[in-house]
Design an enzyme around this catalytic site. Structure first.
Site, PDB file in Angstrom:
ATOM      1  N   GLU A  84      17.934 -30.314 -46.205  1.00  0.00           N
ATOM      2  CA  GLU A  84      17.433 -31.695 -46.096  1.00  0.00           C
ATOM      3  C   GLU A  84      16.538 -32.110 -47.256  1.00  0.00           C
ATOM      4  O   GLU A  84      16.508 -33.282 -47.640  1.00  0.00           O
ATOM      5  CB  GLU A  84      16.672 -31.874 -44.770  1.00  0.00           C
TER       6      GLU A  84
ATOM      7  N   GLY B  13      21.763 -30.251 -39.611  1.00  0.00           N
ATOM      8  CA  GLY B  13      21.966 -30.381 -38.168  1.00  0.00           C
ATOM      9  C   GLY B  13      22.941 -29.356 -37.616  1.00  0.00           C
ATOM     10  O   GLY B  13      22.886 -29.023 -36.422  1.00  0.00           O
TER      11      GLY B  13
ATOM     12  N   ALA C  48      23.760 -33.576 -40.199  1.00  0.00           N
ATOM     13  CA  ALA C  48      23.770 -34.935 -39.672  1.00  0.00           C
ATOM     14  C   ALA C  48      24.536 -35.791 -40.672  1.00  0.00           C
ATOM     15  O   ALA C  48      24.622 -35.450 -41.862  1.00  0.00           O
ATOM     16  CB  ALA C  48      22.341 -35.431 -39.506  1.00  0.00           C
TER      17      ALA C  48
ATOM     18  N   GLU D 270      20.912 -26.325 -37.106  1.00  0.00           N
ATOM     19  CA  GLU D 270      20.027 -26.595 -35.970  1.00  0.00           C
ATOM     20  C   GLU D 270      20.792 -26.554 -34.641  1.00  0.00           C
ATOM     21  O   GLU D 270      20.277 -26.058 -33.637  1.00  0.00           O
ATOM     22  CB  GLU D 270      19.351 -27.956 -36.170  1.00  0.00           C
TER      23      GLU D 270
HETATM   24  N1  COA Z   1      27.340 -36.245 -43.752  1.00  0.00           N
HETATM   25  C1  COA Z   1      28.333 -37.084 -44.039  1.00  0.00           C
HETATM   26  N2  COA Z   1      29.438 -36.740 -44.711  1.00  0.00           N
HETATM   27  C2  COA Z   1      29.522 -35.461 -45.095  1.00  0.00           C
HETATM   28  C3  COA Z   1      28.519 -34.528 -44.847  1.00  0.00           C
HETATM   29  C4  COA Z   1      27.387 -34.963 -44.126  1.00  0.00           C
HETATM   30  N3  COA Z   1      26.387 -34.146 -43.818  1.00  0.00           N
HETATM   31  N4  COA Z   1      28.874 -33.341 -45.385  1.00  0.00           N
HETATM   32  C5  COA Z   1      30.083 -33.539 -45.948  1.00  0.00           C
HETATM   33  N5  COA Z   1      30.462 -34.818 -45.778  1.00  0.00           N
HETATM   34  C6  COA Z   1      31.707 -35.440 -46.244  1.00  0.00           C
HETATM   35  C7  COA Z   1      31.677 -35.666 -47.752  1.00  0.00           C
HETATM   36  O1  COA Z   1      30.983 -36.848 -48.069  1.00  0.00           O
HETATM   37  C8  COA Z   1      33.163 -35.767 -48.027  1.00  0.00           C
HETATM   38  O2  COA Z   1      33.619 -37.050 -47.627  1.00  0.00           O
HETATM   39  P1  COA Z   1      34.628 -37.887 -48.594  1.00  0.00           P
HETATM   40  O3  COA Z   1      35.850 -37.015 -48.648  1.00  0.00           O
HETATM   41  O4  COA Z   1      34.821 -39.152 -47.806  1.00  0.00           O
HETATM   42  O5  COA Z   1      33.925 -38.036 -49.901  1.00  0.00           O
HETATM   43  C9  COA Z   1      33.766 -34.758 -47.043  1.00  0.00           C
HETATM   44  O6  COA Z   1      32.803 -34.574 -46.021  1.00  0.00           O
HETATM   45  C10 COA Z   1      34.056 -33.411 -47.679  1.00  0.00           C
HETATM   46  O7  COA Z   1      32.843 -32.937 -48.280  1.00  0.00           O
HETATM   47  P2  COA Z   1      32.725 -32.528 -49.828  1.00  0.00           P
HETATM   48  O8  COA Z   1      31.302 -32.726 -50.228  1.00  0.00           O
HETATM   49  O9  COA Z   1      33.754 -33.248 -50.628  1.00  0.00           O
HETATM   50  O10 COA Z   1      33.113 -30.999 -49.734  1.00  0.00           O
HETATM   51  P3  COA Z   1      32.627 -29.845 -50.735  1.00  0.00           P
HETATM   52  O11 COA Z   1      33.446 -28.659 -50.385  1.00  0.00           O
HETATM   53  O12 COA Z   1      32.629 -30.315 -52.140  1.00  0.00           O
HETATM   54  O13 COA Z   1      31.099 -29.560 -50.332  1.00  0.00           O
HETATM   55  C11 COA Z   1      29.276 -29.224 -48.815  1.00  0.00           C
HETATM   56  C12 COA Z   1      30.789 -29.071 -49.040  1.00  0.00           C
HETATM   57  C13 COA Z   1      29.020 -28.843 -47.352  1.00  0.00           C
HETATM   58  C14 COA Z   1      28.529 -28.270 -49.726  1.00  0.00           C
HETATM   59  C15 COA Z   1      28.834 -30.673 -49.094  1.00  0.00           C
HETATM   60  O14 COA Z   1      29.697 -31.537 -48.375  1.00  0.00           O
HETATM   61  C16 COA Z   1      27.422 -30.980 -48.703  1.00  0.00           C
HETATM   62  O15 COA Z   1      26.495 -30.615 -49.404  1.00  0.00           O
HETATM   63  N6  COA Z   1      27.233 -31.688 -47.543  1.00  0.00           N
HETATM   64  C17 COA Z   1      25.949 -32.137 -47.112  1.00  0.00           C
HETATM   65  C18 COA Z   1      25.152 -31.009 -46.536  1.00  0.00           C
HETATM   66  C19 COA Z   1      23.788 -31.518 -46.107  1.00  0.00           C
HETATM   67  O16 COA Z   1      22.967 -31.935 -46.897  1.00  0.00           O
HETATM   68  N7  COA Z   1      23.542 -31.481 -44.782  1.00  0.00           N
HETATM   69  C20 COA Z   1      22.288 -31.876 -44.224  1.00  0.00           C
HETATM   70  C21 COA Z   1      22.298 -33.311 -43.881  1.00  0.00           C
HETATM   71  S1  COA Z   1      20.728 -33.828 -43.212  1.00  0.00           S
END
Ligand code: COA
Length: 260
Positions: free
Chosen positions: A135, A112, A67, A115
C-alpha cells in the site's frame, strides 16, 4: 448463495469452497466483492452444517491482488473509511465464524489479498504465490487489518519491514516467517488444503468453534486496533500522496510523492 464475483460451491459434506472471481482484475476486492464475501460467510454460518470453508481465487495468477485501486482512486476520506470498515467487518465475520476457514493461495496475495488470507484461520500457498502489503507504493496503508494481523502472525519487526518497504515475498519466505502454514506444488494445492479441511471436519465441531472463540477473545485489543487502522487509512485519502500513488498505478508509471 453464489454471485458473479464470489462463487460458493459445496465441495463435499460439511465442506464449502469460496472462489473470488474477477480474474481480469486479478480478483481485486471492490465493495461488491467484499459485500458478497461477507454475505456468503453469514449464510454459511446460518446453514449450521458447515465445518470448513476453503477460500481461493480464480485463475493461475492471483489469489487476490489487493483492494481495487481503480475503484479507490477517487474516494473521499469518509468513503475510504467506509471501505476499510467493510473490510474489517468481513474479517470480523470470518474470525467470528464457528467453522474453520482455510486460504488456498494460488498466486498474488497482495494488500487486501494478504489481509483476507490473514483473516482466515489457516493459510496454505502454492510455490508461485507472492505475498505483500504494497500500500505504501500507493501513498496509503493496509486498511483491512494488515497493520494488526501481520504483526500478530510474523512478529512486529518483519511486519514493519513488509509494511514500510511494500516488498513482495515468495511462498518459501512467507512460510519461513510464519505467514503461511505450508507450501505445495500448484497442481496439488487444492487437494492438499481439502485434506486438511476434511480432517478438521471430522473433529468435534463445538470444540473447534470454542477453540476459535478462545483464541480470538484472547486478543481483546484487535477490534480497537483495527478501528485505529481504519481511521488512519481513511485520513490518507485527504492527501496528495494517495492521489499521486493511485494515479501512478492506473497510468502504469512510477509514483513521485511530495509528502503532503
Ligand atoms: N486493483 C485494481 N486492478 C488491479 C489490481 C488492483 N489491486 N491489481 C491488478 N489489477 C489489474 C491491472 O490494472 C490490470 O488491469 P488491465 O489489464 O485492465 O490494465 C490487470 O489487473 C492485470 O494486472 P497487471 O498489472 O497487468 O499484471 P502484472 O502481472 O504486470 O502485475 C501485479 C501483477 C500484482 C504485480 C500488479 O498488478 C500490481 O502491482 N497490482 C497492485 C498490487 C497492489 O498494490 N495491491 C494493493 C492495493 S491497496
Amino acid at each position: 448463495m453464489s454471485s458473479d464475483t464470489v462463487l460458493v460451491s459445496a465441495t463435499e459434506k460439511h465442506l464449502v469452497t469460496i472462489t473470488i472471481n474477477r480474474p481480469d482484475k486479478l480478483n481485486a476486492l471492490n465493495r461488491e466483492v467484499l459485500e458478497n464475501l461477507t454475505k456468503a460467510f453469514v449464510e454459511l454460518r446460518a446453514r449450521g452444517d458447515v465445518r470448513a470453508v476453503i477460500v481461493t481465487g480464480t485463475g493461475e495468477k492471483a489469489f487476490v491482488a489487493g483492494a481495487d485501486i481503480g475503484a479507490m482512486q477517487k474516494m473521499t476520506v469518509p468513503e475510504a473509511k467506509a471501505l476499510s470498515d467493510l473490510g474489517h467487518h468481513l474479517g470480523d465475520v470470518m474470525e467470528g465464524s464457528p467453522f474453520v476457514i482455510l486460504a488456498a493461495i494460488n498466486g498474488f496475495a497482495l494488500g487486501g489479498g494478504c489481509e483476507l488470507a490473514m483473516a482466515c484461520d489457516l493459510v496454505y500457498a502454492n510455490e508461485k504465490a507472492r505475498f505483500g502489503q504494497p500500500e505504501v507504493n500507493l501513498g496509503v496503508i493496509p486498511g483491512f487489518g494488515g497493520t494488526q494481523r501481520l504483526a500478530r502472525r510474523v512478529g512486529v519487526g518483519k511486519a514493519r519491514e513488509l509494511v514500510y518497504t511494500g516488498d513482495m515475498i515468495d511462498a518459501a519466505e512467507a512460510h519461513r516467517i510464519g505467514l503461511c502454514e505450508a507450501v505445495f506444488p500448484a497442481a496439488e494445492l487444492l487437494e492438499k488444503v481439502r485434506a486438511v479441511a476434511t480432517k478438521i471436519a471430522t473433529k468435534g465441531p463445538v470444540a473447534i468453534a470454542q477453540a476459535k472463540v478462545a483464541m480470538r477473545r484472547g486478543d481483546a485489543l484487535l477490534p480497537t486496533a483495527n478501528e485505529l487502522e481504519a481511521q488512519a487509512f481513511g485520513l490518507l485519502f485527504g492527501t496528495t500522496d494517495q492521489k499521486e500513488g493511485m494515479a501512478a498505478f492506473v497510468e502504469k508509471r512510477p509514483a513521485s510523492f511530495a509528502g503532503k
